[in-house]
Design an enzyme around this catalytic site. Sequence first.
Site, PDB file in Angstrom:
ATOM      1  N   GLU A  29     -12.517   7.922  29.592  1.00 19.18           N
ATOM      2  CA  GLU A  29     -12.243   6.454  29.590  1.00 19.18           C
ATOM      3  C   GLU A  29     -11.603   6.049  28.321  1.00 19.18           C
ATOM      4  OE1 GLU A  29     -16.031   4.642  29.577  1.00 19.18           O
ATOM      5  OE2 GLU A  29     -15.205   2.822  29.792  1.00 19.18           O
TER       6      GLU A  29
ATOM      7  N   ARG B   9     -24.206  15.529  25.215  1.00 21.09           N
ATOM      8  CA  ARG B   9     -25.289  14.839  25.825  1.00 21.09           C
ATOM      9  C   ARG B   9     -25.927  15.742  27.153  1.00 21.09           C
ATOM     10  NH1 ARG B   9     -22.604  10.949  23.299  1.00 21.09           N
ATOM     11  NH2 ARG B   9     -21.459  10.438  25.163  1.00 21.09           N
TER      12      ARG B   9
HETATM   13  P1  AMP Z   1     -15.621  10.206  32.248  1.00 17.72           P
HETATM   14  O1  AMP Z   1     -14.840  11.412  32.241  1.00 17.72           O
HETATM   15  O2  AMP Z   1     -14.668   8.857  32.213  1.00 17.72           O
HETATM   16  O3  AMP Z   1     -16.475  10.136  33.804  1.00 17.72           O
HETATM   17  O4  AMP Z   1     -16.610   9.950  31.111  1.00 17.72           O
HETATM   18  C1  AMP Z   1     -17.641  10.494  30.938  1.00 17.72           C
HETATM   19  C2  AMP Z   1     -17.840  11.485  29.733  1.00 17.72           C
HETATM   20  O5  AMP Z   1     -17.599  10.193  28.521  1.00 17.72           O
HETATM   21  C3  AMP Z   1     -19.223  11.532  29.453  1.00 17.72           C
HETATM   22  O6  AMP Z   1     -19.584  12.775  28.864  1.00 17.72           O
HETATM   23  C4  AMP Z   1     -20.071  10.396  28.665  1.00 17.72           C
HETATM   24  O7  AMP Z   1     -21.014  10.816  27.959  1.00 17.72           O
HETATM   25  C5  AMP Z   1     -18.832   9.728  28.003  1.00 17.72           C
HETATM   26  N1  AMP Z   1     -18.623   8.540  28.085  1.00 17.72           N
HETATM   27  C6  AMP Z   1     -17.738   7.694  28.873  1.00 17.72           C
HETATM   28  N2  AMP Z   1     -17.790   6.376  28.650  1.00 17.72           N
HETATM   29  C7  AMP Z   1     -18.853   6.296  27.878  1.00 17.72           C
HETATM   30  C8  AMP Z   1     -19.709   4.901  27.611  1.00 17.72           C
HETATM   31  N3  AMP Z   1     -19.333   3.747  27.858  1.00 17.72           N
HETATM   32  N4  AMP Z   1     -21.043   5.299  26.954  1.00 17.72           N
HETATM   33  C9  AMP Z   1     -21.281   6.366  26.610  1.00 17.72           C
HETATM   34  N5  AMP Z   1     -20.758   7.673  26.942  1.00 17.72           N
HETATM   35  C10 AMP Z   1     -19.346   7.660  27.736  1.00 17.72           C
END
Ligand code: AMP
Length: 178
Positions: free
Chosen positions: A100, A63
């Site tokens: 996450e 995205r």
């Molecule tokens: P992080 O590395 O934990 O900051 O996760 C960010 C990445 O995971 C991004 O590419 C987001 O698109 C995706 N992502 C993580 N959590 C979510 C969520 N709750 N909803 C949508 N996309 C998420």
Amino acid sequence: MKKEIAQIRQAIRDIPNFPKPGIIFKDITPLLGNGRLFKQTIDLLADRYRPQEVDIILGIESRGFIIGAALAYRLEAGFCIVRKPGKLPYETHRASYLLEYGSDTLEVHRDALQPNARVLIVDDLLATGGTASAAAELVQKLGGRVVECAFVIELSFLKGRERLKPHGVFSLIQYETE
Ligand code: AMP
């Protein structure tokens, strides 16, 4: 400005328990499907970064490609892609990170940046900051300089902003609780 942000926020849909139980997925497809709001989102980001001399935007699969490429066009900046392993055809640098939900690795082409390029890291959403900090590590390996990390959405309660402190964070919409 406040009204525009509120409209963008309303176009983001919560999908509970996706991709696994306990996660509330922030679905931006209704936002992308609305031409006026999609443009508004990109314009608000462009307003912030126009004065900052961004040479190239680094978009994170997948995205981050959508938001990042539109923003690159608006800023007349280059666009460089960071992808999941095995997708890029040329020689790459790699960085691994925790998500996450799970763990993953990112790759970038070794010749993606000019030395000292001013790079804006873009993704749709900041959660724990693991993805963006891996992207920042790749920028450093490539000899670029991170201008900032920009997101449409920030899940503030996951404290990704603290993890990205050395680079700086900007987000249009924040969620303070789950
Ligand atoms: P992080 O590395 O934990 O900051 O996760 C960010 C990445 O995971 C991004 O590419 C987001 O698109 C995706 N992502 C993580 N959590 C979510 C969520 N709750 N909803 C949508 N996309 C998420």
